[in-house]
Design a protein around this motif. Sequence first.
Motif, PDB file in Angstrom:
ATOM      1  N   GLU A  77     -99.298   7.159   3.613  1.00 48.75           N
ATOM      2  CA  GLU A  77    -100.274   6.078   3.593  1.00 48.75           C
ATOM      3  C   GLU A  77     -99.534   4.801   3.965  1.00 48.75           C
ATOM      4  N   THR A  78    -100.125   4.018   4.858  1.00 49.12           N
ATOM      5  CA  THR A  78     -99.449   2.839   5.380  1.00 49.12           C
ATOM      6  C   THR A  78    -100.426   1.679   5.545  1.00 49.12           C
ATOM      7  N   SER A  79     -99.878   0.490   5.670  1.00 53.77           N
ATOM      8  CA  SER A  79    -100.625  -0.661   6.180  1.00 53.77           C
ATOM      9  C   SER A  79    -100.245  -0.846   7.641  1.00 53.77           C
ATOM     10  N   LEU A  80    -101.244  -1.115   8.477  1.00 58.87           N
ATOM     11  CA  LEU A  80    -101.014  -1.334   9.899  1.00 58.87           C
ATOM     12  C   LEU A  80    -101.546  -2.696  10.300  1.00 58.87           C
ATOM     13  N   VAL A  81    -100.747  -3.430  11.066  1.00 59.61           N
ATOM     14  CA  VAL A  81    -101.204  -4.658  11.717  1.00 59.61           C
ATOM     15  C   VAL A  81    -101.304  -4.336  13.205  1.00 59.61           C
ATOM     16  N   LYS A  92    -108.762   4.008   6.210  1.00 56.61           N
ATOM     17  CA  LYS A  92    -109.454   4.066   4.921  1.00 56.61           C
ATOM     18  C   LYS A  92    -110.312   2.819   4.746  1.00 56.61           C
ATOM     19  N   TYR A  93    -109.766   1.698   5.181  1.00 61.35           N
ATOM     20  CA  TYR A  93    -110.510   0.440   5.194  1.00 61.35           C
ATOM     21  C   TYR A  93    -109.680  -0.579   5.972  1.00 61.35           C
ATOM     22  N   LYS A  94    -110.323  -1.642   6.412  1.00 58.33           N
ATOM     23  CA  LYS A  94    -109.588  -2.777   6.944  1.00 58.33           C
ATOM     24  C   LYS A  94    -109.771  -3.955   6.003  1.00 58.33           C
ATOM     25  N   ILE A  95    -108.892  -4.930   6.127  1.00 57.88           N
ATOM     26  CA  ILE A  95    -108.832  -6.017   5.152  1.00 57.88           C
ATOM     27  C   ILE A  95    -109.268  -7.320   5.813  1.00 57.88           C
ATOM     28  N   GLU A 154    -105.516 -17.988  15.159  1.00 53.33           N
ATOM     29  CA  GLU A 154    -105.810 -16.644  14.669  1.00 53.33           C
ATOM     30  C   GLU A 154    -105.481 -15.578  15.703  1.00 53.33           C
ATOM     31  N   GLN A 155    -105.726 -15.873  17.011  1.00 53.80           N
ATOM     32  CA  GLN A 155    -105.501 -14.836  18.026  1.00 53.80           C
ATOM     33  C   GLN A 155    -104.024 -14.542  18.239  1.00 53.80           C
ATOM     34  N   TYR A 156    -103.131 -15.336  17.645  1.00 50.23           N
ATOM     35  CA  TYR A 156    -101.703 -15.090  17.790  1.00 50.23           C
ATOM     36  C   TYR A 156    -101.090 -14.569  16.491  1.00 50.23           C
ATOM     37  N   THR A 157    -101.921 -13.929  15.668  1.00 52.04           N
ATOM     38  CA  THR A 157    -101.425 -13.364  14.409  1.00 52.04           C
ATOM     39  C   THR A 157    -100.273 -12.406  14.659  1.00 52.04           C
ATOM     40  N   LEU A 163    -107.417  -5.890  17.864  1.00 51.73           N
ATOM     41  CA  LEU A 163    -106.308  -6.845  17.916  1.00 51.73           C
ATOM     42  C   LEU A 163    -106.302  -7.739  16.678  1.00 51.73           C
ATOM     43  N   ASN A 164    -105.135  -7.826  16.030  1.00 51.81           N
ATOM     44  CA  ASN A 164    -104.871  -8.685  14.872  1.00 51.81           C
ATOM     45  C   ASN A 164    -105.519  -8.199  13.578  1.00 51.81           C
ATOM     46  N   GLU A 165    -106.209  -7.060  13.613  1.00 55.69           N
ATOM     47  CA  GLU A 165    -106.799  -6.558  12.384  1.00 55.69           C
ATOM     48  C   GLU A 165    -105.755  -5.791  11.566  1.00 55.69           C
ATOM     49  N   ILE A 166    -105.966  -5.774  10.257  1.00 54.21           N
ATOM     50  CA  ILE A 166    -105.056  -5.117   9.321  1.00 54.21           C
ATOM     51  C   ILE A 166    -105.838  -4.057   8.569  1.00 54.21           C
TER      52      ILE A 166
END
Length: 635
Positions: free
Chosen positions: A332-336, A366-369, A113-116, A384-387
């Motif tokens: 509006e965008t998605s960010l990793v 707006k929110y994280k997933i 997971e930490q290397y997403t 880190l690694n959140e979307i």
Amino acid sequence: MSGDLLATDIEAYLDAHEQKDLLRFITCGSVDDGKSTLIGRLLYESKLIFDDQLAALEADSKVSGTQGGDLDLALLVDGLAAEREQGITIDVAYRFFTTDRRKFIVADTPGHEQYTRNMVTGASTADVAVILVDARKGLLTQTRRHSYLVSLLGIKTVVLAVNKMDAVGYDQSVAAAIDADYRQFASGIGLDDVTVIPISALRGDNIIETGPNLSWYDGPTLLEYLETVEPVGAATGGPMRMPVQWVTRPDPSFRGFAGQLVAGSVAPGDAVRVLPGGQTSLVERIVTADGDLDVAVAGQSVTLTLADEIDVSRGDVLAAAAEPPAVADQFETSLVWMSDQPMLPGRPYLLKIGTRTVGVSIAQPKYKINVNTMEHTAARTLELNEIGVCNLNLDRAVPFDPYEVNRDMGGFIIIDRLTDVTLAAGMIHFALRRADNVHWQSVEVHKEARAAQAHQKPCVVWFTGLSGSGKSTIANLLEKRLFADGRRTYLLDGDNVRHGLNKDLGFTEADRVENIRRVAEVSKLMVDAGLIVLVSFISPFRAERRMARALLEEGEFVEVYVDTPLEVAESRDPKGLYRKARRGELVNFTGIDSPYEPPEDPEIRVDTTTMTPDEAADRVLRVLRERAILPSAGG
């Protein structure tokens, strides 16, 4: 066939090889699902391992292998020493191989997971994803995580490779159950083009040939599938798009625009539009190192010359004149998020889209997933690694297509302004229409008129330093002198502002960034009103002080570094804050458990260990006069 041709006619072999199309795919899944073994098996079965590599593999298998001395094909891919010691893949390993029908570039991406972020890197250019599942374990958290990321990054063609079938006795019911579970999950995240292939990467079953152990399976082998698949969304049609990489002028008679077509095709005589400027012209020539072309298609790197002398620069986009991309500065965008440092809303960053780099600030998400449950949760920042889904505000408009339409025109990265480190990868959903409804209202009483009436040059005098350094004391003394001299001023003090405008903000790093952003914007308005604005804030981060400076015109920002060593400031401790911080009652306190970044080149530095507050105020006053911020009475 290619092997025979290689032995008899090398030129014919190379020509045939050049004509093959290329498929990029990734392997992903949970830890120890067999990704590296699978790629090693493909390389081995494709006869692409040289004798010296095979000898080294045999030796390494005895030392680092996991197969009791037999060939450990995973070692062909797990090239890092740390991977061999831990038995896991921690970086993206790219390998090339070829068959008679196709060329391949495969990215072996990490499972942890930490290397997403590494997995995102590998997926960003892939056409197909091979997601491995251990037949003994079924769908795991990382299976779902990687599947969601694959969908988010625009890969719509997925192979679910049910690996380690040998470990479950090649039981058809096991593969069928995993097939059903995965299709139900995949349909919920927009993955509809899914092919399930049971395999044993270790034993070679269903990689090149089906073999007797999987006689109940009647679909293609993995290699057959990869050789024939036409990925969804990989088409290179659509309107012509070419980000300009370079303007080439080898001599005064030639001016061309070099870049790679990322969509569509172009031919001499086609009408093109230059964006964001909007000028139009006709393509005159398509120039390459091998001569002019009659047509260029997506994927080719070419140089275009135009019939008209119009302004085109690096970062512009040449597009089909009749079907140009949109141009906007808010999205509006998605960010990793890919950095150890969290995303800070309001902090100025750089954004690179295509060949253009612009300034950007990111709004609070707006929110994280939660990629394990697909739940949308509230967030103040991204770690880190959140979307997350965030709005972006650029400092100038850029041409774009939504990411789902064109990955090259809708994908971007976020870069740290100071270090040039990549912080995030992002995908544009759509432009925000609010900019179309908000216009700058012109006024007849402007800043210059207000300044002339006040007989002063409006500016911001920004005091920064540790708590207890004396900022507020010096700023207050300076304002008294200015007021006595008839100047129009206003003092913005950190504590006072937090009683009203910023009372909703705490002291996290993200809140401190927003604290300074708001004060900087207020300061800009006060400068427009013709005032000399005194700002007294710890303002611990250079990035936000640079942002405040950038809002103003040249010469309107005067940074005053109130330089006081921590031990001196702590000994003063007028509000008892250091004592609270030392007792653990006050977290994120600058100088104790939160950093202070001293100015690198302030206009004024005052050392409060050698100067009194009155002397410091006088020093600042002298500099303001030297800079003609305070003209003489007859000036």
